[in-house]
Design a protein around this motif. Sequence first.
Motif, PDB file in Angstrom:
ATOM      1  N   PRO A  90      -2.252  -0.389   6.367  1.00 54.66           N
ATOM      2  CA  PRO A  90      -1.473  -0.841   5.294  1.00 54.66           C
ATOM      3  C   PRO A  90      -1.332  -2.334   4.983  1.00 54.66           C
ATOM      4  O   PRO A  90      -0.907  -2.634   3.959  1.00 54.66           O
ATOM      5  CB  PRO A  90      -0.173  -0.112   5.623  1.00 54.66           C
ATOM      6  CG  PRO A  90      -0.525   0.750   6.537  1.00 54.66           C
ATOM      7  CD  PRO A  90      -1.678   0.194   7.271  1.00 54.66           C
ATOM      8  N   SER A 127       0.552  -1.179  -0.018  1.00 54.17           N
ATOM      9  CA  SER A 127      -0.180  -0.005  -0.084  1.00 54.17           C
ATOM     10  C   SER A 127       0.984   1.096  -0.079  1.00 54.17           C
ATOM     11  O   SER A 127       0.574   2.166  -0.697  1.00 54.17           O
ATOM     12  CB  SER A 127      -0.989  -0.066   1.258  1.00 54.17           C
ATOM     13  OG  SER A 127      -0.238  -0.004   2.324  1.00 54.17           O
ATOM     14  N   ILE A 172      -4.772  -7.928  -0.323  1.00 59.20           N
ATOM     15  CA  ILE A 172      -5.317  -7.572  -1.513  1.00 59.20           C
ATOM     16  C   ILE A 172      -5.255  -8.595  -2.491  1.00 59.20           C
ATOM     17  O   ILE A 172      -4.361  -9.399  -2.317  1.00 59.20           O
ATOM     18  CB  ILE A 172      -4.198  -6.390  -1.986  1.00 59.20           C
ATOM     19  CG1 ILE A 172      -4.665  -5.780  -3.396  1.00 59.20           C
ATOM     20  CG2 ILE A 172      -2.850  -6.836  -2.302  1.00 59.20           C
ATOM     21  CD1 ILE A 172      -4.004  -4.712  -3.976  1.00 59.20           C
ATOM     22  N   SER A 182      -3.423  -4.653   5.032  1.00 59.34           N
ATOM     23  CA  SER A 182      -4.855  -5.251   4.580  1.00 59.34           C
ATOM     24  C   SER A 182      -4.491  -6.148   3.365  1.00 59.34           C
ATOM     25  O   SER A 182      -3.547  -5.990   2.431  1.00 59.34           O
ATOM     26  CB  SER A 182      -5.787  -4.182   4.185  1.00 59.34           C
ATOM     27  OG  SER A 182      -6.235  -3.604   5.264  1.00 59.34           O
ATOM     28  N   TRP A 187      -6.308   0.524   2.990  1.00 63.60           N
ATOM     29  CA  TRP A 187      -4.896   0.527   2.814  1.00 63.60           C
ATOM     30  C   TRP A 187      -4.427   1.760   3.565  1.00 63.60           C
ATOM     31  O   TRP A 187      -3.402   1.305   4.104  1.00 63.60           O
ATOM     32  CB  TRP A 187      -4.646   0.550   1.279  1.00 63.60           C
ATOM     33  CG  TRP A 187      -4.746  -0.844   0.621  1.00 63.60           C
ATOM     34  CD1 TRP A 187      -5.048  -2.221   1.084  1.00 63.60           C
ATOM     35  CD2 TRP A 187      -5.101  -0.730  -0.744  1.00 63.60           C
ATOM     36  NE1 TRP A 187      -5.629  -2.612   0.180  1.00 63.60           N
ATOM     37  CE2 TRP A 187      -5.442  -2.152  -1.103  1.00 63.60           C
ATOM     38  CE3 TRP A 187      -4.820   0.014  -1.772  1.00 63.60           C
ATOM     39  CZ2 TRP A 187      -5.599  -2.460  -2.514  1.00 63.60           C
ATOM     40  CZ3 TRP A 187      -4.871  -0.414  -3.095  1.00 63.60           C
ATOM     41  CH2 TRP A 187      -5.372  -1.546  -3.282  1.00 63.60           C
TER      42      TRP A 187
END
Length: 73
Positions: free
Chosen positions: A39, A4, A43, A41, A35
């Motif tokens: 940060p 991120s 994806i 998280s 994010w």
Amino acid sequence: MEYSDYILALLEQRSVSAYRLAKETGISESLFSKWKSKPTSDISAANLSKIADYLGCSVDYLLGRTDKPKVNR
């Protein structure tokens, strides 16, 4: 750095808003807010690939595996 951080830095360098990126890639703008606040998280690989293509960099760069953002073509 987290992916991120790389994404947000590239957005800033290219003067692109998260809103514009979201609209042009079809990724939810709320994901970018997530994010920023967390940060680490998750994806999806598909979203990471869309972002890399849009920003003109490699997925490896976004993951911190290389310090060269440019894609060799």
